[in-house]
Write an enzyme that holds these catalytic residues in place. Structure first.
Site, PDB file in Angstrom:
ATOM      1  NE  ARG A 316      64.653  17.850 -47.318  1.00  0.00           N
ATOM      2  CZ  ARG A 316      63.688  18.693 -47.633  1.00  0.00           C
ATOM      3  NH1 ARG A 316      62.873  18.604 -46.865  1.00  0.00           N
ATOM      4  NH2 ARG A 316      63.860  19.660 -48.554  1.00  0.00           N
ATOM      5  CE1 TYR A 320      67.967  22.855 -48.942  1.00  0.00           C
ATOM      6  CE2 TYR A 320      67.300  21.130 -47.620  1.00  0.00           C
ATOM      7  CZ  TYR A 320      68.136  21.744 -48.199  1.00  0.00           C
ATOM      8  OH  TYR A 320      69.301  21.335 -48.833  1.00  0.00           O
ATOM      9  CB  CYS A 347      72.527  24.080 -27.756  1.00  0.00           C
ATOM     10  SG  CYS A 347      73.282  23.132 -26.603  1.00  0.00           S
TER      11      CYS A 347
HETATM   12  N1  LLP Z   1      70.230  15.176 -60.205  1.00  0.00           N
HETATM   13  C1  LLP Z   1      70.423  16.048 -60.098  1.00  0.00           C
HETATM   14  C2  LLP Z   1      72.124  16.010 -61.376  1.00  0.00           C
HETATM   15  C3  LLP Z   1      70.861  16.392 -58.767  1.00  0.00           C
HETATM   16  O1  LLP Z   1      71.755  17.308 -58.031  1.00  0.00           O
HETATM   17  C4  LLP Z   1      69.597  16.199 -57.454  1.00  0.00           C
HETATM   18  C5  LLP Z   1      69.596  16.590 -56.904  1.00  0.00           C
HETATM   19  C6  LLP Z   1      68.877  14.833 -58.593  1.00  0.00           C
HETATM   20  C7  LLP Z   1      69.619  14.483 -59.677  1.00  0.00           C
HETATM   21  C8  LLP Z   1      67.803  13.931 -57.784  1.00  0.00           C
HETATM   22  O2  LLP Z   1      67.208  15.028 -57.556  1.00  0.00           O
HETATM   23  P1  LLP Z   1      65.467  15.127 -56.654  1.00  0.00           P
HETATM   24  O3  LLP Z   1      64.905  13.883 -57.842  1.00  0.00           O
HETATM   25  O4  LLP Z   1      66.248  14.519 -55.421  1.00  0.00           O
HETATM   26  O5  LLP Z   1      65.129  16.379 -56.036  1.00  0.00           O
HETATM   27  N2  LLP Z   1      70.018  19.255 -49.691  1.00  0.00           N
HETATM   28  C9  LLP Z   1      68.044  18.974 -50.658  1.00  0.00           C
HETATM   29  C10 LLP Z   1      67.612  18.431 -52.028  1.00  0.00           C
HETATM   30  C11 LLP Z   1      69.377  18.898 -52.516  1.00  0.00           C
HETATM   31  C12 LLP Z   1      69.081  18.230 -54.634  1.00  0.00           C
HETATM   32  C13 LLP Z   1      70.149  18.737 -54.938  1.00  0.00           C
HETATM   33  N3  LLP Z   1      70.364  17.774 -55.996  1.00  0.00           N
HETATM   34  C14 LLP Z   1      66.418  19.169 -49.730  1.00  0.00           C
HETATM   35  O6  LLP Z   1      66.602  18.644 -48.694  1.00  0.00           O
HETATM   36  O7  LLP Z   1      65.848  19.347 -49.726  1.00  0.00           O
END
Ligand code: LLP
Length: 417
Positions: A316, A320, A347
């Site tokens: 992350r 990001y 690396c």
């Molecule tokens: N619903 C849908 C359709 C989604 O695409 C996502 C997350 C969620 C729910 C859940 O969202 P949350 O409550 O977790 O914000 N890898 C990224 C985050 C990608 C989120 C993708 N979709 C990170 O590490 O910040």
């Protein structure tokens, strides 16, 4: 005993030895027993957040369900725990569907997402009997119709709408804006609705939207619900996930209760009180339940501290620019530390877990903790630089047990043919 900030799992504190204690266990003992790097999940924390969601939604709007957005922490034991707590589940691929089934979710309470579903994934989902499929494009609609016809079933579906609402978050995790790759824009949605209504093996039950992730303000959620209301009346509305969490002590995200109350109030005002409401939190369920422990391998010029993990267990910061806190788990009360760069073992120069963290005289062998690593840490772990992925350890009431073992070097060659 000193309590710790809200970034740490509920019940975390500094014990009489000045060590971090999570789930009733001394973190330095956990590191000695299970090795590092490792993810430690505090079960009581996870259950408390699950209950805050389930009770918070059910008391305000009984005709509802909370879906675990399982991409945040796709680990069988986490699915199992959240199924036990009464949640339903959102899966975004065939693999997550297999995990959700293995974790014990009733297929009827599993909901399939995906902006590029394969015919194979659709066949798997429909034949498993998933509750509904969320349609993301006209091709998706046609592909699902073919599969449902082949299997002789009528599949319930939602249509994903991109409501043209942009929340304040990193561009890579913003999905509600008009040019998002997900779903149908407000202008295209009516055509999609008409098409699905005309498709014999699909039954349109409602609309879905998810405007983005790590959102620390509630107003964009209100605007998204208002946008859905312009598209006509449906029985089911899935308002997605996206509530942000505190990665650093200075961050104060809205509480789960305030977030749920806002969604329900807005839904009642904009959509009416008689609808079925679904929400799908990921990060805000799991992020703060978990810490990662590392061991310092080397200290250079006393400003850069190198640990035994990095971008293979937490991508992350690199993807990001996310900020994490870090502390020495064995000297939590030490003050007057120098500002350090906490670098990983991979690396490349970008492999930095945290910058400007105050660590007091770090040295080889010290245990370093980074809190709030439950969401999208394990989920995006990888084997870069041939590093085996860390174990997942559940911690509760002074006891700890491994739920996913550490990868071995044999695992790294296990798929060779
Ligand atoms: N619903 C849908 C359709 C989604 O695409 C996502 C997350 C969620 C729910 C859940 O969202 P949350 O409550 O977790 O914000 N890898 C990224 C985050 C990608 C989120 C993708 N979709 C990170 O590490 O910040």
């Amino acid at each position: 005993m000193t309590a710790l900030s809200h970034v740490y799992p509920i019940g975390s504190r500094i014990n009489a030895l000045g060590h971090l204690e999570i789930g009733g266990c001394d973190a330095t003992s956990l590191a000695a027993e299970f090795g590092t790097p490792a993810y430690f999940v505090v079960e009581d924390d996870l259950r408390a957040r699950a209950r805050a969601y389930v009770d918070g939604l059910a008391t305000r709007h009984p005709n509802s369900d909370v879906l675990f957005a399982s991409k945040a922490f796709p680990c069988t034991a986490v699915y199992r725990l959240l199924a036990e707590e009464g949640l339903a589940c959102d899966v975004a691929s065939g693999g997550e569907l297999a995990l959700a089934l293995a974790g014990g979710f009733d297929p009827a309470r599993i909901y399939l997402h995906g902006n590029a579903k394969s015919a194979e994934e659709l066949r798997f989902a429909v034949s498993a009997g998933v509750g509904h499929v969320v349609l993301d494009s006209l091709d998706d609609c046609e592909a699902l119709e073919a599969v449902a016809a082949e299997l002789g079933v009528v599949q319930e579906v939602l249509i994903r709408v991109t409501p043209d609402v942009k929340g304040d978050t990193h561009a890579a995790i913003s999905t509600g804006q008009a040019d998002s790759k997900f779903g149908f824009g407000l202008a295209e949605a009516p055509t999609a609705i008409d098409k699905v209504l005309d498709t014999p093996h699909l039954k349109l039950v409602g609309l879905h939207c998810h405007i983005g992730s790590q959102l620390l303000e509630l107003d964009p959620f209100r605007r998204a619900v208002a946008a859905l209301a312009t598209l006509g009346e449906f029985d089911v509305y899935n308002l997605g996930g996206g509530l942000g969490v505190a990665y650093q002590e200075t961050q104060e995200p809205p509480s789960i209760a305030d977030y749920v109350a806002t969604l329900v109030e807005t839904a009642h005002a904009e959509l009416g009180a008689g609808k079925r409401l679904l929400i799908e939190p990921g990060r805000s369920l799991v992020a703060n339940s978990t810490v990662t422990l590392y061991t310092v391998q080397t200290v250079k010029r006393n400003v850069s501290t190198w640990v035994d993990g990095g971008m293979s267990d937490n991508l992350r910061p690199m993807l990001y620019d996310s900020k994490y806190e870090a502390a020495l788990a064995g000297r939590m009360n030490a003050t007057g530390g120098e500002l350090c760069i906490l670098a990983g073992k991979h690396c490349e120069s970008g492999d930095v877990i945290a910058r400007d963290v105050e660590l007091s005289e770090p040295r080889r062998g010290d245990i370093v903790v980074t809190p709030a690593t439950g969401a999208y840490g394990y989920a995006m772990a990888n084997n870069y630089t041939g590093v085996p992925r860390p174990p997942v350890v559940f911690v509760s009431g002074g006891n700890a047990h491994v739920v996913v073992r550490r990868e071995s070097y044999e695992d790294l060659t296990a798929r060779d043919v």
